[in-house]
Design a protein around this motif. Structure first.
Motif, short mmCIF file in Angstrom:
data_model
loop_
_atom_site.label_atom_id
_atom_site.label_comp_id
_atom_site.label_asym_id
_atom_site.label_seq_id
_atom_site.Cartn_x
_atom_site.Cartn_y
_atom_site.Cartn_z
N HIS A 171 9.45 -7.04 66.32
CA HIS A 171 9.85 -6.46 65.21
C HIS A 171 8.95 -5.69 64.47
N ALA A 172 8.98 -4.50 65.09
CA ALA A 172 8.05 -3.40 64.82
C ALA A 172 9.09 -2.44 64.69
N LYS A 173 10.85 -2.38 65.19
CA LYS A 173 11.70 -1.63 64.76
C LYS A 173 12.81 -2.74 63.93
N ALA A 174 12.88 -3.58 63.21
CA ALA A 174 13.19 -4.48 62.89
C ALA A 174 13.70 -3.43 61.27
N PRO A 175 14.50 -3.65 60.23
CA PRO A 175 14.76 -3.17 59.34
C PRO A 175 14.30 -3.14 58.14
N ALA A 176 14.14 -2.90 57.88
CA ALA A 176 12.74 -2.85 56.05
C ALA A 176 14.33 -2.93 55.46
N ARG A 177 14.03 -3.00 53.99
CA ARG A 177 15.26 -3.42 52.58
C ARG A 177 15.81 -1.78 52.69
N GLY A 178 17.46 -1.93 52.37
CA GLY A 178 17.80 -0.10 52.47
C GLY A 178 18.13 -0.04 53.51
N GLU A 179 18.17 -0.50 54.92
CA GLU A 179 18.35 -0.02 56.60
C GLU A 179 18.97 -0.98 57.39
N MET A 180 19.91 -0.25 57.79
CA MET A 180 21.15 -1.04 58.83
C MET A 180 20.47 -0.42 60.15
N VAL A 181 20.06 -1.04 60.94
CA VAL A 181 19.32 -1.26 62.41
C VAL A 181 20.72 -1.81 62.99
N ILE A 182 20.47 -0.98 64.67
CA ILE A 182 21.09 -1.72 65.70
C ILE A 182 20.25 -1.38 67.09
N HIS A 195 21.59 1.54 51.15
CA HIS A 195 20.40 2.77 51.07
C HIS A 195 20.01 2.76 49.59
N ALA A 196 20.32 2.70 48.78
CA ALA A 196 20.45 3.18 47.39
C ALA A 196 19.84 1.91 46.57
N ALA A 197 20.67 0.80 46.98
CA ALA A 197 20.11 -0.49 46.27
C ALA A 197 18.57 -0.60 46.39
N LYS A 198 18.47 -0.91 47.67
CA LYS A 198 17.09 -1.37 49.05
C LYS A 198 16.52 -2.67 48.52
N THR A 199 17.82 -3.52 48.60
CA THR A 199 17.32 -4.99 48.23
C THR A 199 18.08 -5.84 49.29
N ARG A 200 18.73 -5.39 49.84
CA ARG A 200 18.91 -5.65 51.44
C ARG A 200 18.76 -5.17 52.36
#
Length: 272
Positions: free
Chosen positions: A113-124, A56-61
């Motif tokens: 696609h609308a629910k996919a994670p952004a960089r910094g996120e973990m989505v289940i 979350h802090a890095a927001k690179t992945r």
């Protein structure tokens, strides 16, 4: 609990997945007491919390975890158990049911696609875009040609996420038909769990072989080195949860995440 080797549960890319080759119960080396499973899950939860904080802090992945499986395989349960001790900041779970009228008028990946994670996120994902090559296939709502087209669209979609820095980890929760019967009966016997039951839970048991074949084809067609499928033994809830927690921790560790550097010179900060 010994360190799990996930290799035997990995669906080889370009291979042919036969679910009968995978056990629904823990292997001999995976046997442990309830206390050992609880301790392992707590240890993995602590590591997961730290890794998610760095993510979350890095927001690179980013990380997308997909859960699929037969009814009662434990999609809700594993999400609840594994992510109990993780900060909700930057973590969310998304469930996909029958498409709405609006969603049905778009391509099948539009709502995904609308629910996919952004960089910094973990989505289940509790169920996912794979429902559109599973339920639709078994129910005869799409034909073979459309199904193959959707496999290709899925591969391109997950490749797009990878290119954007999002790792995709996919888990098929592998439950036996006999264990499912026990869990369905437990829900029937407990009025507090009646809300979980749907007519399809019982109808789908009648087409168990058809669902098995649909899963085998989908896993075979869409397991890649970048977005792998793992077949998770799910007859044992404690083993299932520990397995998944360890797999997610391993996936995050392999990202080599780094905490970002301060945006200003902290040595000049003087607290009064």
């Amino acid at each position: 609990m010994p360190k799990t080797d996930y290799t035997p549960w990995y669906v080889l890319p370009q291979g042919k997945c036969q679910l009968s080759d995978f056990d629904t119960k823990p292997p001999a080396e995976g046997q442990a007491s309830a206390k050992e499973f609880e301790e392992h899950l707590a240890d993995m939860g602590e590591k997961l919390d730290k890794l998610q904080s760095t993510l979350h802090a890095a927001k690179t992945r980013g990380l997308l975890v997909v859960f699929q499986g037969m009814d009662t395989a434990g999609k809700d349960g594993v999400i609840r158990s594994v992510f109990t001790h993780v900060s909700p900041l930057g973590v969310r779970a998304e469930a996909f049911g029958v498409p709405t009228d609006l969603e049905s008028r778009h391509d099948f990946l539009w709502r995904i696609h609308a629910k996919a994670p952004a960089r910094g996120e973990m989505v289940i994902f509790n169920r996912s875009h794979y429902e559109d090559v599973l339920v639709t296939r078994v129910r005869g709502l799409i034909d073979e040609e459309t199904c193959q087209q959707r496999y290709n669209h899925i591969l391109h979609f997950e490749s797009l996420l990878q290119d954007a820095g999002i790792t995709v980890l996919k888990c098929y929760l592998h439950i036996s038909k006999s264990e499912q019967k026990k869990r369905l009966q437990a829900r029937l016997d407990d009025p507090r769990k009646h809300w979980k039951l749907q007519p399809s839970d019982f109808d789908d048991r009648d087409v168990w072989p058809e669902f098995t074949r649909a899963y085998e084809e989908a896993l075979s067609a869409t397991s890649t080195p970048e977005s792998p499928w793992y077949v998770v033994p799910a007859d044992s809830k404690p083993y299932r949860d520990s397995f998944v927690a360890g797999l997610i921790v391993q996936t995050l560790e392999n990202m080599k995440l780094k905490t970002p550097k301060p945006t200003f010179d902290l040595s000049k900060v003087k607290l009064s």
